[in-house]
Design a protein around this motif. Structure first.
Motif, PDB file in Angstrom:
ATOM      1  N   PHE A 113       0.543  24.109 -48.613  1.00 19.93           N
ATOM      2  CA  PHE A 113       1.551  24.690 -47.978  1.00 19.93           C
ATOM      3  C   PHE A 113       1.045  25.594 -46.586  1.00 19.93           C
ATOM      4  O   PHE A 113       1.825  25.500 -45.692  1.00 19.93           O
ATOM      5  N   HIS A 114       0.505  26.429 -47.093  1.00 20.25           N
ATOM      6  CA  HIS A 114      -0.308  27.349 -46.117  1.00 20.25           C
ATOM      7  C   HIS A 114      -1.240  26.715 -44.978  1.00 20.25           C
ATOM      8  O   HIS A 114      -1.658  27.412 -44.205  1.00 20.25           O
ATOM      9  N   THR A 115      -1.450  25.595 -44.952  1.00 22.60           N
ATOM     10  CA  THR A 115      -2.180  24.731 -43.995  1.00 22.60           C
ATOM     11  C   THR A 115      -1.163  24.171 -43.052  1.00 22.60           C
ATOM     12  O   THR A 115      -1.668  23.685 -42.143  1.00 22.60           O
ATOM     13  N   ILE A 116       0.113  23.885 -43.364  1.00 20.20           N
ATOM     14  CA  ILE A 116       1.002  23.151 -42.628  1.00 20.20           C
ATOM     15  C   ILE A 116       1.345  24.030 -41.387  1.00 20.20           C
ATOM     16  O   ILE A 116       1.924  25.121 -41.543  1.00 20.20           O
ATOM     17  N   GLU A 117       1.188  23.380 -40.129  1.00 21.97           N
ATOM     18  CA  GLU A 117       1.442  24.135 -39.143  1.00 21.97           C
ATOM     19  C   GLU A 117       2.889  23.930 -38.706  1.00 21.97           C
ATOM     20  O   GLU A 117       3.380  22.781 -38.707  1.00 21.97           O
ATOM     21  N   CYS A 118       3.489  24.740 -38.013  1.00 22.47           N
ATOM     22  CA  CYS A 118       5.057  24.966 -37.645  1.00 22.47           C
ATOM     23  C   CYS A 118       5.112  24.511 -36.038  1.00 22.47           C
ATOM     24  O   CYS A 118       4.556  25.156 -35.314  1.00 22.47           O
ATOM     25  N   LYS A 119       6.107  23.723 -35.710  1.00 18.42           N
ATOM     26  CA  LYS A 119       6.289  23.484 -34.156  1.00 18.42           C
ATOM     27  C   LYS A 119       6.784  24.791 -33.688  1.00 18.42           C
ATOM     28  O   LYS A 119       7.662  25.657 -34.353  1.00 18.42           O
ATOM     29  N   GLU A 120       6.309  25.134 -32.580  1.00 18.61           N
ATOM     30  CA  GLU A 120       6.707  26.305 -31.643  1.00 18.61           C
ATOM     31  C   GLU A 120       7.943  26.687 -31.525  1.00 18.61           C
ATOM     32  O   GLU A 120       8.880  25.410 -30.971  1.00 18.61           O
TER      33      GLU A 120
END
Length: 287
Positions: A113-120
């Motif tokens: 989960f902590h590798t998933i990047e979020c859209k700006e």
């Protein structure tokens, strides 16, 4: 935001937590409700629904959210129900012989989960969340608040997901985890504090649940005792950090972020900070 009135007699209680209860529909196996306790801040419920919709729309493994609902006294959210679900907390409590196996699986779920990047621009910045909570604080003086704020701002930035309330009670398996864990679908629930930021903010919550909270609270909310919680923390640290940190090194790294997380607890308690939580600040950031 408008709410839809529901008839609570058409639902059966399926669980409860620190802030409310969950219910399954008697008539529709695909529907469930999350009802918050009377008096819970409505704006926080609206925020959770908004964040849950964004998380679902952006492909995160979360239940599909519906709308705001009320039973006339309490306000909550309608969700599409996760079939045959078991939280990691309940699974650990019911299967003490599987504590290590289940905790390590949960740790790998967290690490992914902590590798998933979020859209700006889609989700709130975790640092901003805590800086706003610090403004609400009534425990610390101006100088202490500045020191805490400086610590928050100095935390390295990332663009990855932060659950905000990450612990074994908020991760769910759908399927027969004992027969074939790999065939289970995994979900995150309770997304009111979902944000973008450093995973250390999430690890602070795990530290609180496993190390700081007392036996009664842990058993009521996690379904196992403090002795088991301490084992969960040990196995979690070992797996999450893949053996790169000792338990003592992990505690030293994460303990100040557990302190930061208690700012939300203080706000929810109306400006009260338990002595054990205040000690987290005194023995880390403010020492």
């Amino acid at each position: 935001m408008e709410t839809t009135r529901i008839d609570i007699t058409k639902y059966v209680k399926s669980g409860e937590g620190a802030n409310g209860e969950s219910y399954n529909s008697i008539e529709d196996k695909n529907e469930m409700l999350k009802l918050y306790s009377v008096g819970y801040d409505t704006s926080d419920i609206e925020t959770e629904l908004d964040v849950a919709k964004k998380a679902y729309d952006n492909g995160f493994p979360v239940p599909k959210p519906g709308e705001l609902i009320t039973d006339g006294e309490r306000i909550g959210i309608r969700f599409w129900r996760i079939p045959n679900k078991t939280s990691f907390a309940r699974a650990i409590g019911d299967n003490p012989d599987m504590v290590e196996e289940l905790t390590r699986k949960f740790a790998r779920m967290c690490r992914h989960f902590h590798t998933i990047e979020c859209k700006e621009g889609v989700f709130t910045d975790a640092k901003e969340q805590f800086l706003q909570l610090l403004e609400y604080d009534t425990v610390f003086n101006k100088e202490e608040k500045k020191k805490i704020a400086d610590f928050i701002r100095a935390t390295p930035d990332t663009v990855t997901a932060v659950h905000g309330d990450m612990h074994v009670g908020n991760a769910v398996m759908s399927g027969d985890f004992k027969a074939d864990y790999d065939s289970c679908n995994l979900y995150w629930i309770d997304l009111g504090s979902f944000a973008v930021g450093n995973p250390l903010f999430d690890l602070g919550m795990m530290y609180i649940v496993c190390v700081v909270d007392g036996d009664d609270f842990i058993y009521e909310n996690m379904h196992f005792h403090k002795e088991t919680a301490e084992k969960v923390w040990e196995y979690f640290v070992s797996e999450y950090f893949d053996g790169r940190l000792t338990l003592q090194e992990a505690d030293e790294l994460i303990k100040p972020y557990a302190a930061i997380k208690t700012l939300l607890i203080e706000r929810n308690l109306g400006g009260v900070l338990f002595p054990d939580f205040e000690d987290l600040f005194r023995t880390t950031i403010l020492k």
